[in-house]
Design a protein around this motif. Structure first.
Motif, PDB file in Angstrom:
ATOM      1  N   TYR B  32       0.859  -1.177   0.000  1.00  0.00           N
ATOM      2  CA  TYR B  32       0.000   0.000   0.000  1.00  0.00           C
ATOM      3  C   TYR B  32       0.899   1.231   0.000  1.00  0.00           C
ATOM      4  O   TYR B  32       1.802   1.337   0.826  1.00  0.00           O
ATOM      5  CB  TYR B  32      -0.902   0.013   1.241  1.00  0.00           C
ATOM      6  CG  TYR B  32      -1.776  -1.199   1.361  1.00  0.00           C
ATOM      7  CD1 TYR B  32      -1.335  -2.316   2.069  1.00  0.00           C
ATOM      8  CD2 TYR B  32      -3.028  -1.245   0.759  1.00  0.00           C
ATOM      9  CE1 TYR B  32      -2.133  -3.446   2.174  1.00  0.00           C
ATOM     10  CE2 TYR B  32      -3.825  -2.363   0.868  1.00  0.00           C
ATOM     11  CZ  TYR B  32      -3.371  -3.468   1.574  1.00  0.00           C
ATOM     12  OH  TYR B  32      -4.157  -4.572   1.669  1.00  0.00           O
ATOM     13  N   MET B  34       1.080   5.514  -0.268  1.00  0.00           N
ATOM     14  CA  MET B  34       0.306   6.722  -0.065  1.00  0.00           C
ATOM     15  C   MET B  34       1.172   7.957  -0.173  1.00  0.00           C
ATOM     16  O   MET B  34       2.394   7.888   0.037  1.00  0.00           O
ATOM     17  CB  MET B  34      -0.332   6.708   1.339  1.00  0.00           C
ATOM     18  CG  MET B  34      -1.516   5.790   1.463  1.00  0.00           C
ATOM     19  SD  MET B  34      -1.588   5.001   3.087  1.00  0.00           S
ATOM     20  CE  MET B  34      -0.613   3.532   2.783  1.00  0.00           C
ATOM     21  N   TYR B  49      -3.721   7.404  -2.696  1.00  0.00           N
ATOM     22  CA  TYR B  49      -3.533   6.059  -2.172  1.00  0.00           C
ATOM     23  C   TYR B  49      -3.546   5.082  -3.335  1.00  0.00           C
ATOM     24  O   TYR B  49      -4.435   5.128  -4.188  1.00  0.00           O
ATOM     25  CB  TYR B  49      -4.651   5.743  -1.177  1.00  0.00           C
ATOM     26  CG  TYR B  49      -4.918   4.277  -0.987  1.00  0.00           C
ATOM     27  CD1 TYR B  49      -6.103   3.692  -1.430  1.00  0.00           C
ATOM     28  CD2 TYR B  49      -3.986   3.476  -0.355  1.00  0.00           C
ATOM     29  CE1 TYR B  49      -6.344   2.349  -1.267  1.00  0.00           C
ATOM     30  CE2 TYR B  49      -4.225   2.131  -0.179  1.00  0.00           C
ATOM     31  CZ  TYR B  49      -5.412   1.564  -0.643  1.00  0.00           C
ATOM     32  OH  TYR B  49      -5.639   0.239  -0.469  1.00  0.00           O
ATOM     33  N   TYR B  98      -1.130  -2.464  10.324  1.00  0.00           N
ATOM     34  CA  TYR B  98      -1.371  -1.393   9.355  1.00  0.00           C
ATOM     35  C   TYR B  98      -0.364  -0.261   9.506  1.00  0.00           C
ATOM     36  O   TYR B  98      -0.630   0.860   9.101  1.00  0.00           O
ATOM     37  CB  TYR B  98      -2.773  -0.757   9.519  1.00  0.00           C
ATOM     38  CG  TYR B  98      -3.933  -1.686   9.525  1.00  0.00           C
ATOM     39  CD1 TYR B  98      -4.947  -1.522  10.464  1.00  0.00           C
ATOM     40  CD2 TYR B  98      -4.052  -2.705   8.610  1.00  0.00           C
ATOM     41  CE1 TYR B  98      -6.034  -2.356  10.492  1.00  0.00           C
ATOM     42  CE2 TYR B  98      -5.146  -3.550   8.637  1.00  0.00           C
ATOM     43  CZ  TYR B  98      -6.134  -3.367   9.583  1.00  0.00           C
ATOM     44  OH  TYR B  98      -7.220  -4.189   9.618  1.00  0.00           O
ATOM     45  N   LEU B 100       2.232   2.471   9.080  1.00  0.00           N
ATOM     46  CA  LEU B 100       2.762   3.215   7.953  1.00  0.00           C
ATOM     47  C   LEU B 100       4.223   3.534   8.211  1.00  0.00           C
ATOM     48  O   LEU B 100       4.587   3.973   9.297  1.00  0.00           O
ATOM     49  CB  LEU B 100       1.997   4.522   7.759  1.00  0.00           C
ATOM     50  CG  LEU B 100       0.547   4.410   7.313  1.00  0.00           C
ATOM     51  CD1 LEU B 100      -0.050   5.794   7.109  1.00  0.00           C
ATOM     52  CD2 LEU B 100       0.424   3.585   6.046  1.00  0.00           C
TER      53      LEU B 100
END
Lengths: 111, 112
Positions: B32, B34, B49, B98, B100
Motif C-alpha cells: 500500500y 500513499m 492512495y 497497518y 505506515l
C-alpha cells in the motif's frame, strides 16, 4: 465533520511531571495509532490499538503508555516525561481503506 | 539502508510548473502506497492512495508505483501556490498493525 481531535495543541511541562494527551475520533474507526514527528527522523509509530482493550507497541514505545477503554478515545500517557520526549505528536485513526486520518498535532516541550 | 528514502529538498518551482516527487524503498512486502500533504502546523492529510503497482490520477495529481524498481512518484500538474507544503510518502505491508512507514518528507514551495 469526520475528524481526529487532539488536546492540548501545545504543552510545556517539566521533567518527571505526568501528563496525558487526549485523542478522540468520531468515525467509529477500530484502529488508532500514535506517532511522533522529529526533524530528520520523520514520523515514527509509538503505539497502536486494533480495537477496545487491544493495544501494542510500535517502533518507539519507551516512556509512553496508552489505553483504549472506549472505541473513540486513545489517550497517550507520559508517566515521567524527559527532554528527549520533546516532539510533535500525532494521533491517527484508520477505517477500512489503507489511509489514516491524522489529528492536528500536539507540540510537547519537556524542560 | 533505510526502509524508505525521500529527498527532503527543499524544492522551489514557479506557479504552473509540473512537480515530480519520489521515494524509493527497500521492503518488498510493502503493498500500500500513499502520499500525504502536510501544511505547516497541521497534521498530514491523505492525498493519494495506491494498492500495488500502477498509476492513479486525481485532478492535478498522479501517483505512480513501480514495485519492480521499488520506486514511487507523485506528479503535480499546473502547480499552485496553495500546493506549497511538505509531501510525505508512506507505505504499508498491511497485516495486523497497518503501520505506515514514512519518508522524511519533501518541502515544496510554489512561487506565484
Amino acid at each position: 465533520e469526520a475528524q481526529v481531535t487532539q488536546n492540548p495543541r501545545y504543552l510545556i511541562t517539566v521533567t518527571g511531571k505526568k501528563l496525558t494527551v487526549t485523542c478522540s475520533q468520531n468515525m467509529n474507526h477500530e484502529y488508532m495509532s500514535w506517532y511522533r514527528q522529529d526533524p530528520g527522523l520523520g514520523l515514527r509509530q509509538i503505539y497502536y490499538s486494533m480495537n477496545v482493550e487491544v493495544t501494542d507497541k510500535g517502533d518507539v514505545p519507551e516512556g509512553y503508555k496508552v489505553s483504549r477503554k472506549e472505541k473513540r478515545n486513545f489517550p497517550l500517557i507520559l508517566e515521567s516525561p524527559s527532554p528527549n520526549q520533546t516532539s510533535l505528536y500525532f494521533c491517527a485513526s484508520r477505517g477500512t481503506a489503507a489511509g489514516y486520518t491524522f489529528g492536528s498535532g500536539t507540540r510537547l516541550t519537556v524542560v | 539502508q533505510k526502509e524508505v528514502e525521500q529527498d527532503p529538498g527543499p524544492l522551489s518551482v514557479p506557479e504552473g510548473a509540473i512537480v515530480s516527487l519520489n521515494c524509493t524503498y527497500s521492503n518488498s512486502a510493502f503493498q500500500y502506497f500513499m502520499w500525504y500533504r502536510q501544511y505547516s502546523r497541521k497534521g498530514p492529510e491523505l492525498l493519494m492512495y495506491t494498492y500495488s503497482s500502477g498509476n492513479k490520477e486525481d485532478g492535478r495529481f498522479t501517483a505512480q508505483v513501480d514495485k519492480s524498481s521499488k520506486y514511487i512518484s507523485l506528479f503535480i500538474r499546473d502547480s499552485q501556490p496553495s500546493d506549497s507544503a511538505t509531501y510525505l510518502c508512506a507505505m504499508s505491508s498491511g497485516g495486523s498493525n497497518y503501520k505506515l512507514t514514512f519518508g522524511k518528507g519533501t518541502l515544496l514551495t510554489v512561487n506565484p
